[in-house]
Design a protein around this motif. Structure first.
Motif, PDB file in Angstrom:
ATOM      1  N   TYR A   1       1.509   7.784 -11.745  1.00 11.70           N
ATOM      2  CA  TYR A   1       0.182   8.252 -11.374  1.00 11.70           C
ATOM      3  C   TYR A   1       0.363   9.792 -11.421  1.00 11.70           C
ATOM      4  O   TYR A   1       1.174  10.302 -11.888  1.00 11.70           O
TER       5      TYR A   1
ATOM      6  N   ARG B   1       0.765  -1.182   0.036  1.00  8.92           N
ATOM      7  CA  ARG B   1       0.028   0.101   0.042  1.00  8.92           C
ATOM      8  C   ARG B   1       0.950   1.436  -0.027  1.00  8.92           C
ATOM      9  O   ARG B   1       2.238   1.323   0.378  1.00  8.92           O
TER      10      ARG B   1
ATOM     11  N   LEU C   1      -9.052   6.779  -8.861  1.00 12.24           N
ATOM     12  CA  LEU C   1      -9.110   6.526  -7.298  1.00 12.24           C
ATOM     13  C   LEU C   1      -9.784   8.051  -6.581  1.00 12.24           C
ATOM     14  O   LEU C   1      -8.796   8.678  -6.361  1.00 12.24           O
TER      15      LEU C   1
ATOM     16  N   ILE D   1      -3.873   3.735  -1.445  1.00 16.30           N
ATOM     17  CA  ILE D   1      -4.094   2.570  -2.579  1.00 16.30           C
ATOM     18  C   ILE D   1      -3.647   1.529  -1.983  1.00 16.30           C
ATOM     19  O   ILE D   1      -2.490   1.470  -1.398  1.00 16.30           O
TER      20      ILE D   1
END
Ligand SMILES: [Fe+2]
Length: 376
Positions: free
Chosen positions: A87, A35, A58, A76
């Motif tokens: 990203y 994560r 997201l 995440i």
């Protein structure tokens, strides 16, 4: 001339806000093997999202709905060790939400693309840089950060007192603690240990929002990157007198005891126990030298916490707080491992590979001031 430069730079900042909406960041926090959390601020309240290169978006949500704010966090999960994420962050500004049934939104905006990576305990090497006791001296902080070799650094660690005790706001905290790092923490994970100064004033919870860490507590946790396992502790307030102002030394003792009980278990977890190198990162050094009787919590940690770390086979403690460089060889302070107190406004680079650990410290001019090699 100075006024003109100030005017020009404020105009540029204004244009940046208008064009992009993003005020600071993004920075990547709370990183583990599975994560990470992407954090940033916007000039105006807005909805927020992280977009991945595969097209996934997201959104920042709370209880199933998108939220508006200026500090944004998107966590995440479900990632794999060493996974690379491409990203960008973005959002839609909220122009008017006086009618909750029909708020008015502005134009969507997004940042440039960035790349980051989760930790990976299977890696053979690890390198990280530590900063401490910057106390809002942003120019020197930026100079120290500017020397970081971004292609060879696995994470950045802020070891407390990056700001000075104050009733700081979101923008002043981020301006002082994050902005001087430039674009580094958009790619290189940024982790944090609370200093005594970040515990003073009225906004200690804001510090936890800017440096999110969910498990097991905002300011103490463990993680592993490659061969290096790190135990991060929160030394709280150092002086008895100042402890009393906020909660009293007894409350800190209870909090430290809570950390002790958690650490007993964390040090025994296989990823930690089996790591070739075990490092404890804490702002307050666990030492008890002559003439420092007022450093109540430092002495408490030395007496109560150090034996646990000795027994767990910790290889190195990296600490801060005293604004002087101190290095205690094993055996000189009831310590089974070296304890390093990094000077203020210095960067400490730790590197491990092929069985050897190397510690070096640098000043803001980039001059190396200390070097130590050992076999953990
Ligand atoms: Fe300090």
């Amino acid at each position: 001339m100075k006024k003109l430069l100030l005017l020009l730079s404020s105009l540029l900042v204004g244009m940046h806000c208008f064009a992009g909406g993003i005020l600071s960041g993004p920075w990547v926090a709370d990183v583990r093997e599975d994560r990470l959390t992407v954090v940033w601020t916007t000039a105006e309240p807005s909805t927020a999202f992280v977009e991945l290169k595969d097209g996934t978006t997201l959104w920042e949500t709370f209880a199933g709905r998108r939220v508006f704010g200026r500090l944004h966090k998107v966590r995440i999960t479900g990632l794999t060790p060493g996974e690379v994420l491409h990203y960008r962050v973005g959002g839609i500004p909220v122009v008017d939400d006086t009618n909750p049934r029909d708020p008015t939104f502005g134009d969507p905006f997004a940042s440039p693309w960035h790349s980051t990576r989760t930790f990976d305990s299977a890696k053979g090497t690890c390198r990280f840089s530590v900063f401490n006791d910057i106390h809002m001296r942003t120019e020197q902080f930026a100079a120290l950060a500017g020397q970081v070799d971004s292609s060879a650094t696995d994470f950045l660690f802020l070891n407390g007192d990056i700001v000075t005790a104050a009733n700081y706001t979101l923008d002043s905290l981020v301006h002082n603690a994050i902005d001087p790092l430039g674009s580094l923490p958009a790619g290189i994970p940024l982790l944090f240990a609370r200093g005594n100064h970040e515990g003073r004033g009225n906004n200690v919870q804001l510090v936890a929002d800017v440096f999110p860490n969910e498990d097991p507590a905002p300011f103490y946790y463990s993680f592993r990157e490659g061969p290096v396992a790190c135990l991060v502790l929160d030394g709280g307030e150092t002086h008895t007198k100042r402890s009393t102002v906020y909660s009293g030394a007894k409350v800190y003792e209870t909090y430290l005891q809570e950390q002790y009980e958690w650490a007993e278990k964390a040090l025994q977890e296989s990823a930690f126990r089996e790591a070739p190198v075990k490092v404890c990162l804490i702002h307050v050094p666990m030492i008890d030298p002559e003439g420092k009787q007022g450093f109540y919590i430092q002495r408490w940690l030395h007496k109560r916490f150090l034996p646990l770390l000795n027994e767990a086979g910790i290889d190195l403690m990296i600490s801060a707080d005293l604004h002087e460089f101190l290095f205690y060889e094993p055996g000189t302070m009831n310590n089974a491992f070296p304890i390093l107190v990094n000077d203020d406004l210095r960067r400490l680079d730790f590197t491990y590979g092929d069985g050897t650990a190397l510690i070096r410290t640098f000043n803001a001019k980039g001059e190396q001031e200390f070097e130590y090699r050992f076999q953990p």
